[in-house]
Design a protein around this motif. Structure first.
Motif, PDB file in Angstrom:
ATOM      1  N   ARG A   1       0.826  -1.211   0.000  1.00 56.32           N
ATOM      2  CA  ARG A   1       0.000   0.000   0.000  1.00 56.32           C
ATOM      3  C   ARG A   1       0.858   1.258   0.000  1.00 56.32           C
ATOM      4  O   ARG A   1       0.539   2.243  -0.666  1.00 56.32           O
ATOM      5  CB  ARG A   1      -0.944  -0.003   1.202  1.00 56.32           C
ATOM      6  CG  ARG A   1      -2.022  -1.072   1.142  1.00 56.32           C
ATOM      7  CD  ARG A   1      -3.166  -0.736   2.086  1.00 56.32           C
ATOM      8  NE  ARG A   1      -2.732  -0.648   3.453  1.00 56.32           N
ATOM      9  CZ  ARG A   1      -2.706  -1.670   4.305  1.00 56.32           C
ATOM     10  NH1 ARG A   1      -3.091  -2.864   3.899  1.00 56.32           N
ATOM     11  NH2 ARG A   1      -2.314  -1.509   5.556  1.00 56.32           N
ATOM     12  N   ALA A   2       1.965   1.231   0.749  1.00 56.39           N
ATOM     13  CA  ALA A   2       2.846   2.398   0.760  1.00 56.39           C
ATOM     14  C   ALA A   2       3.470   2.626  -0.614  1.00 56.39           C
ATOM     15  O   ALA A   2       3.560   3.766  -1.091  1.00 56.39           O
ATOM     16  CB  ALA A   2       3.939   2.213   1.810  1.00 56.39           C
ATOM     17  N   THR A   3       3.900   1.534  -1.253  1.00 53.86           N
ATOM     18  CA  THR A   3       4.493   1.662  -2.588  1.00 53.86           C
ATOM     19  C   THR A   3       3.472   2.173  -3.588  1.00 53.86           C
ATOM     20  O   THR A   3       3.751   3.075  -4.384  1.00 53.86           O
ATOM     21  CB  THR A   3       5.044   0.300  -3.038  1.00 53.86           C
ATOM     22  OG1 THR A   3       6.022  -0.148  -2.089  1.00 53.86           O
ATOM     23  CG2 THR A   3       5.685   0.408  -4.412  1.00 53.86           C
TER      24      THR A   3
ATOM     25  N   THR B   1      10.669   3.032  -3.066  1.00 58.60           N
ATOM     26  CA  THR B   1       9.683   2.968  -1.974  1.00 58.60           C
ATOM     27  C   THR B   1       9.552   1.542  -1.444  1.00 58.60           C
ATOM     28  O   THR B   1       9.461   1.317  -0.229  1.00 58.60           O
ATOM     29  CB  THR B   1       8.312   3.475  -2.455  1.00 58.60           C
ATOM     30  OG1 THR B   1       8.457   4.795  -2.996  1.00 58.60           O
ATOM     31  CG2 THR B   1       7.320   3.510  -1.304  1.00 58.60           C
ATOM     32  N   TRP B   2       9.547   0.581  -2.361  1.00 59.33           N
ATOM     33  CA  TRP B   2       9.442  -0.831  -1.953  1.00 59.33           C
ATOM     34  C   TRP B   2      10.635  -1.232  -1.091  1.00 59.33           C
ATOM     35  O   TRP B   2      10.478  -1.881  -0.051  1.00 59.33           O
ATOM     36  CB  TRP B   2       9.352  -1.705  -3.199  1.00 59.33           C
ATOM     37  CG  TRP B   2       9.229  -3.166  -2.916  1.00 59.33           C
ATOM     38  CD1 TRP B   2      10.224  -4.092  -2.831  1.00 59.33           C
ATOM     39  CD2 TRP B   2       8.023  -3.898  -2.659  1.00 59.33           C
ATOM     40  NE1 TRP B   2       9.736  -5.322  -2.551  1.00 59.33           N
ATOM     41  CE2 TRP B   2       8.381  -5.251  -2.437  1.00 59.33           C
ATOM     42  CE3 TRP B   2       6.683  -3.524  -2.598  1.00 59.33           C
ATOM     43  CZ2 TRP B   2       7.430  -6.222  -2.169  1.00 59.33           C
ATOM     44  CZ3 TRP B   2       5.741  -4.500  -2.323  1.00 59.33           C
ATOM     45  CH2 TRP B   2       6.118  -5.829  -2.120  1.00 59.33           C
ATOM     46  N   LEU B   3      11.841  -0.824  -1.504  1.00 58.92           N
ATOM     47  CA  LEU B   3      13.036  -1.189  -0.745  1.00 58.92           C
ATOM     48  C   LEU B   3      13.065  -0.468   0.605  1.00 58.92           C
ATOM     49  O   LEU B   3      13.376  -1.086   1.633  1.00 58.92           O
ATOM     50  CB  LEU B   3      14.287  -0.832  -1.552  1.00 58.92           C
ATOM     51  CG  LEU B   3      14.519  -1.655  -2.831  1.00 58.92           C
ATOM     52  CD1 LEU B   3      15.743  -1.142  -3.575  1.00 58.92           C
ATOM     53  CD2 LEU B   3      14.690  -3.129  -2.504  1.00 58.92           C
TER      54      LEU B   3
ATOM     55  N   LEU C   1      10.557   6.860 -14.413  1.00 57.89           N
ATOM     56  CA  LEU C   1      10.645   7.524 -13.120  1.00 57.89           C
ATOM     57  C   LEU C   1       9.697   6.897 -12.106  1.00 57.89           C
ATOM     58  O   LEU C   1      10.050   6.714 -10.927  1.00 57.89           O
ATOM     59  CB  LEU C   1      10.331   9.014 -13.290  1.00 57.89           C
ATOM     60  CG  LEU C   1      10.484   9.886 -12.030  1.00 57.89           C
ATOM     61  CD1 LEU C   1      11.901   9.770 -11.496  1.00 57.89           C
ATOM     62  CD2 LEU C   1      10.147  11.332 -12.348  1.00 57.89           C
ATOM     63  N   LEU C   2       8.497   6.548 -12.563  1.00 56.51           N
ATOM     64  CA  LEU C   2       7.553   5.886 -11.652  1.00 56.51           C
ATOM     65  C   LEU C   2       8.088   4.530 -11.210  1.00 56.51           C
ATOM     66  O   LEU C   2       7.895   4.110 -10.062  1.00 56.51           O
ATOM     67  CB  LEU C   2       6.194   5.721 -12.329  1.00 56.51           C
ATOM     68  CG  LEU C   2       5.401   7.017 -12.562  1.00 56.51           C
ATOM     69  CD1 LEU C   2       4.087   6.705 -13.258  1.00 56.51           C
ATOM     70  CD2 LEU C   2       5.143   7.742 -11.252  1.00 56.51           C
ATOM     71  N   GLY C   3       8.754   3.831 -12.139  1.00 57.33           N
ATOM     72  CA  GLY C   3       9.361   2.552 -11.760  1.00 57.33           C
ATOM     73  C   GLY C   3      10.441   2.727 -10.711  1.00 57.33           C
ATOM     74  O   GLY C   3      10.549   1.936  -9.759  1.00 57.33           O
TER      75      GLY C   3
END
Length: 476
Positions: free
Chosen positions: A12-14, A210-212, A202-204
């Motif tokens: 959800r955060a990502t 964010t995931w890391l 950029l979104l990737g």
């Protein structure tokens, strides 16, 4: 699968961070594209206006149509008279739209009015002032149009400027001059292509970072969850969750969890000791009562009726104590009724030998009359058990507190044992018989009731040399 994926805080955060960045980038990109297009279109309009005013200046100076420079820089130019006829145009112009007329070749005088295909006006500039120009005067206002033109077989979009001029001998003329929009279209297309390629990349990157980051931040939470699961499975409350070497919310969560585990371990251990002690205390009177009943069954003449009654009463008192402790441990709160401690102390002291009550007047508190009466009874029982000759009960006010002091003239309580005596099933004299000493629950019950009423119960030396138990409760 979808529910499990988006049920994760990390996911959800990502997703949230990626969506926020995507919206921000789209808004910023749109603003950049609009600003870029507006600036480039404005530059094209400025160029077109400059060309139109140069031609208008030549006309105002009396230059003939044939001597005008209308084919410079491959920019389309039209000159239209007041009747809407094309009177001059560039020789290389093959097609045009978006101006006052779509004609590309000058028309003979009297050849008709304005042609079809007038262009759309982009601005609402009012040119009424230009209709009353003096001979040789150029209008101040400029009107812009978007259109297209074909020059030497090359078609393109143009920004046209419309300027009015009053020419002596020729009357009111309108000059249309265009500047190409190819630079604007090329720049906008290039920027759009860069955005379409760069935005997903950029979104990737944002999603990956964010995931890391969230994974690293939540790794201690996974450790806490795993350890809690292991504690639940093993029922080993002595274990603790790992505390990360940080100063963030996760570290505080881990410390709070360990504090909760420690409190739970203490509570469970206390409950185990309570059950073990209660079982031990109940075993003795039950065994004694059973023995007396068995003897009486075999030899009725040997029945010790007084002993059986005493054991039954002791069992009754012990069961009542255990029930009260269970209610207190369950969080049972005191009632909100008014209780006069002076009158209650007098009632509890009535019929007791060697007990005197000192009170100057009524001292009321809010609470449970039954529980507070139990506290006074337990304190008096304890004092009489250890007093040599006399027990004194003093009831008074002390600031915002009501104080009940129970003093005896016995041996007192050693300094090292003044907290231990309030623990359950604790007896300082291990050799004392259970019949004389009780079960060791009276003082524990008294302190628990005092705490539930927002007060305290302490012990210190009495002026007469014995023990002084002091109960302090808040006044209503």
């Amino acid at each position: 699968m979808r529910r499990r994926l988006f049920g994760s805080v990390r996911s959800r955060a990502t997703l949230g961070a990626t969506l926020v960045v995507a919206v921000a980038l789209l808004a910023a990109g749109t603003a950049v594209l609009l600003s870029l297009r507006s600036n480039l279109v404005g530059q094209a309009g400025t160029q077109a206006e400059r060309s139109a005013r140069e031609v208008a200046a030549d006309l105002a100076a009396g230059t003939a149509y044939e001597q005008l420079s209308l084919d410079d820089d491959d920019r389309p130019v039209q000159i239209v008279d007041a009747a809407g006829r094309l009177v001059a145009a560039g020789e290389q112009l093959e097609r045009i739209s978006g101006t006052g007329t779509d004609a590309v070749r000058p028309q003979a005088p009297g050849g008709g009015g304005p042609a079809e295909g007038d262009g759309d006006d982009d601005d609402d500039d009012d040119d009424s002032d230009d209709r009353s120009l003096e001979p040789g005067e150029i209008g101040r206002d400029t009107t812009f149009h978007d259109g297209s033109a074909t020059i030497e077989g090359e078609s393109a979009d143009y920004r046209f400027a419309e300027v009015h001029v009053e020419v002596p001998g020729k009357g009111a003329l309108t000059v249309y001059a265009g500047a190409p929009l190819s630079a604007e279209q090329s720049a906008v297309n290039t920027a759009l292509t860069v955005m379409l390629i760069g935005l997903p990349l950029l979104l990737g990157v944002v999603a990956g970072v964010t995931w890391l980051v969230t994974g690293r931040a939540l790794r201690p939470v996974a450790g806490i969850r795993g350890e809690m699961a292991a504690i639940t499975a093993s029922e080993d409350l002595a274990r603790r969750v790992p505390v990360p070497d940080t100063h963030d919310e996760v570290a505080r969560l881990a410390r709070t969890t360990n504090e909760t585990l420690a409190a739970l371990e203490t509570s469970v251990e206390r409950q185990r000791r309570f059950v073990a002690d209660a079982s031990h205390e109940l075993r003795s009177p039950i065994a004694s009562l059973r023995t007396q009943l068995e003897v009486a069954a075999a030899h009725p003449e040997l029945l010790d009726l007084d002993g059986a009654v005493a054991d039954t009463v002791r069992l009754q008192h012990l069961a009542a104590d255990l029930l009260l402790l269970a209610r207190l441990d369950a969080g049972e709160g005191p009632a909100g009724t008014r209780v006069d401690l002076a009158a209650l102390a007098g009632e509890e002291a009535a019929g007791r030998t060697g007990v005197t009550v000192e009170a100057t007047g009524a001292v009321e508190v809010a609470g449970s009359r039954g529980q507070l009466g139990r506290v006074l009874a337990n304190l008096l029982d304890n004092a009489q058990r250890h007093a040599r000759t006399a027990v004194t009960v003093a009831v008074r006010r002390d600031g915002d507190r009501a104080v009940v002091a129970v003093a005896d003239d016995g041996d007192g309580v050693p300094q090292a044992d003044r907290e231990r005596i309030f623990e359950r099933f604790v007896r300082l004299d291990a050799a004392r018989s259970r019949d004389d000493g009780g079960a060791g629950l009276g003082l524990a019950i008294a302190r628990d009731v005092a705490v539930r009423h927002g007060g305290t119960l302490t012990v210190r030396d009495a002026p007469t040399g014995g023990a002084l138990f002091e109960l302090r409760l808040p006044l209503p």
